[in-house]
Design a protein around this motif. Sequence first.
Motif, short mmCIF file in Angstrom:
data_model
loop_
_atom_site.label_atom_id
_atom_site.label_comp_id
_atom_site.label_asym_id
_atom_site.label_seq_id
_atom_site.Cartn_x
_atom_site.Cartn_y
_atom_site.Cartn_z
N ALA A 156 -17.84 -16.89 28.70
CA ALA A 156 -17.56 -16.05 29.87
C ALA A 156 -16.10 -16.21 30.30
O ALA A 156 -15.43 -15.22 30.64
CB ALA A 156 -18.50 -16.41 31.01
N ASP A 188 -13.81 -14.43 27.79
CA ASP A 188 -13.86 -12.98 27.96
C ASP A 188 -13.06 -12.54 29.18
O ASP A 188 -12.38 -11.49 29.15
CB ASP A 188 -15.31 -12.51 28.11
CG ASP A 188 -16.10 -12.67 26.82
OD1 ASP A 188 -15.48 -12.76 25.75
OD2 ASP A 188 -17.35 -12.74 26.91
N SER A 189 -13.13 -13.34 30.23
CA SER A 189 -12.43 -12.98 31.47
C SER A 189 -11.94 -14.27 32.15
O SER A 189 -12.67 -14.89 32.92
CB SER A 189 -13.37 -12.22 32.42
OG SER A 189 -12.72 -11.90 33.62
N PRO A 190 -10.70 -14.71 31.85
CA PRO A 190 -10.19 -15.97 32.40
C PRO A 190 -9.76 -15.85 33.86
O PRO A 190 -8.59 -15.96 34.20
CB PRO A 190 -9.01 -16.29 31.48
CG PRO A 190 -8.53 -14.96 31.00
CD PRO A 190 -9.75 -14.09 30.90
N ASP A 191 -10.75 -15.64 34.73
CA ASP A 191 -10.46 -15.50 36.16
C ASP A 191 -10.92 -16.75 36.90
O ASP A 191 -11.59 -17.63 36.33
CB ASP A 191 -11.15 -14.25 36.72
CG ASP A 191 -12.66 -14.24 36.49
OD1 ASP A 191 -13.30 -15.32 36.55
OD2 ASP A 191 -13.22 -13.16 36.26
N LYS A 249 -4.55 -14.09 26.38
CA LYS A 249 -4.85 -13.44 27.64
C LYS A 249 -4.14 -14.11 28.81
O LYS A 249 -3.85 -15.30 28.78
CB LYS A 249 -6.37 -13.45 27.90
CG LYS A 249 -7.14 -12.51 26.98
CD LYS A 249 -8.62 -12.47 27.35
CE LYS A 249 -9.37 -11.49 26.47
NZ LYS A 249 -10.81 -11.43 26.82
N GLN A 298 -4.21 -15.67 32.18
CA GLN A 298 -5.19 -16.35 33.04
C GLN A 298 -4.80 -16.23 34.50
O GLN A 298 -3.64 -16.37 34.88
CB GLN A 298 -5.27 -17.83 32.65
CG GLN A 298 -6.26 -18.64 33.47
CD GLN A 298 -6.29 -20.10 33.04
OE1 GLN A 298 -5.64 -20.50 32.08
NE2 GLN A 298 -7.05 -20.91 33.76
N TRP A 306 -0.68 -15.66 38.16
CA TRP A 306 -1.06 -15.43 36.77
C TRP A 306 -0.32 -16.42 35.86
O TRP A 306 0.75 -16.92 36.20
CB TRP A 306 -0.70 -14.00 36.33
CG TRP A 306 -1.43 -12.96 37.10
CD1 TRP A 306 -0.98 -12.28 38.20
CD2 TRP A 306 -2.74 -12.48 36.84
NE1 TRP A 306 -1.94 -11.41 38.65
CE2 TRP A 306 -3.04 -11.50 37.82
CE3 TRP A 306 -3.72 -12.77 35.88
CZ2 TRP A 306 -4.25 -10.82 37.86
CZ3 TRP A 306 -4.92 -12.08 35.92
CH2 TRP A 306 -5.18 -11.14 36.90
N ASN A 347 -14.82 -17.70 36.73
CA ASN A 347 -15.29 -18.25 35.46
C ASN A 347 -14.67 -19.62 35.17
O ASN A 347 -15.29 -20.47 34.54
CB ASN A 347 -14.98 -17.28 34.31
CG ASN A 347 -15.90 -16.06 34.34
OD1 ASN A 347 -17.05 -16.16 34.74
ND2 ASN A 347 -15.39 -14.92 33.91
#
Length: 603
Positions: free
Chosen positions: A336, A339-342, A148, A150, A159, A345
Amino acid sequence: MFQPEQDHAFYQSSFSTQKQVQLGERCFVVMAQFSGESSFTPDIPIQYDIVEQGHSLLSSLDGFLYQDESRPTFVVPSKAENIAHGSCRHPHHRCEDALAALDKSYEETPVENRADLLIMSGDQIYADDVSGPLMSAIRQTIDLLGMKDQAFEGADIRWCSDLSPENTPIYSRTELLPYSDINHGLIKRLFKAKPEPVFSSRTTENHLVSFNEFIAMYALVWSPALWQHITLDDTLSTLSPERQQQWRYELNELGKFRAGLEQVRRLFAHIPTYMIFDDHDVTDDFNLTVGWERAVNNSSFAKGIITNAMMGYFFCQGWGNEPKAFTEDFWSPMQAFLDSPDPENLEAMTQVMHHFEHWHYTIPTTPKVVVIDTRTRRWRSESSYNKPSGLMDWESLMDFQQDVFNNDAVVVVSPAPMFGVKFIETIQRIVTFMGHPLATDSENWMAHPGSANALLNIFKHPKTPKNFVILSGDVHYSFAYDIRMRFRKSSPRIWQITCSGFRNQFPEPFLSIFEWLDRKLFWPASPLNFFTRRKRMRIERRRPDNGSTSLLVNQSAVGIVKLNPDGSPGYIGLLTGKGERIAFHPCEETDNEEEFVSADLSR
């Protein structure tokens, strides 16, 4: 599937019942634990395999089995009598890989004669010193595994994909990394010094940044599996002539490193292996001073990089040491993030890592093995931001004390030697006094008075084990000391045994000069010992039987320690990356060092 060698009983467990964590479209970590019906009798050779639709996946791998094996075999040891150990495996350093040499030495060795444990005491990767070809391979691996993208905050990039060579050229990351305008020191504050890099490594041109880069590097330095899908000959045209020359050198050394990966994978498949991180698994000088920590905590980008590194360590090293240490409070924010490497989180995971205090662990063998964390529970200096922090704070030292007390013998794994070369530590102390602790990596136990005194008091305590073996790495050379308390009849017997690195060496001729000065100034009866914090310790150096006058071995090597039933070392030695065996023997120190001096300076 597991099978004890003595009978035909099988223990089977489906991977579907084990915890599986998806890190990418084609990247999974299977965190398997086998217990209950599939528990195993210690000290009995066990065969194992991974089977899919009746087909063996492991026996079909090239070079995965030793001679006469139908499946890989290992032993769950109840005793730690034969220990292989070391640290510092640098992929493009100009020397041999000692782990590959250890594997080769086991090709015709019965399973019961191999090491009971392989202990890796830090710098399993060099996140802050990545070669150009390896960085290219890392970026290709991220795409191959479908990992994914990040998101970042507080950085010039948005990104992880912005780090691809098309957007961020190889060897160009130094300016991209975070800078700090926090000035420590009166002169810097008065003259309003320019912002300085947060990370102090001098080799940040390809520093790992994102979580998927750390995972990709681990996959590439421990296994040959992905390399057949990697291409490394399309980058030269974009580089300057100087960088092209660097690329060719690094590519040549990386080729030698890759040639041993099948052997390293086979070694890991046959010996119980335990690990602990040191600074280069994250970044050079990780948590060395309060000032360093302040600069990191003042930058969301820097904090994120540290967290990415620690998450990589968790999946590839930390979890397997002691799975029960990681509760739902750890796993929930981790999942978490996956699931969503923002940024949100990542920040939640940063808070978990910042407060997590269970990277240390013990191995319930005889003697007991105690592995300590010397990076995240530091005894911070209260007098100056620029003074080195103690390697462990008071609370962690008390935990350590409880782990070692009331045992007849114990093996302690300390990434940095508890008893190092005094002259080198003196140089570090002088440079620290001048306000530059990062310049000499002042990573020694004696650098902080609080942690040094607490550690020495543990050795003085009547409940301290009679036999105390310390295994260390970090310093890029190898040595062995016999240590006793001065003026005390019932002193515990202490052995400092250091092996470093698996694939790294100290630059010459500096090490030879430093050793000569150490021998000249700090021989056991030297009055200068009175001015050190270890003045109540008598330290006697062991001599390697390699025909050299030097007491420090400056070769890539894996340490071999064989313990007597009482926990004292019966054998202390090295297996070098070239396959040579070196043993350390007690030697008599004399006041006359002239013979050593003339011989050493002639090298």
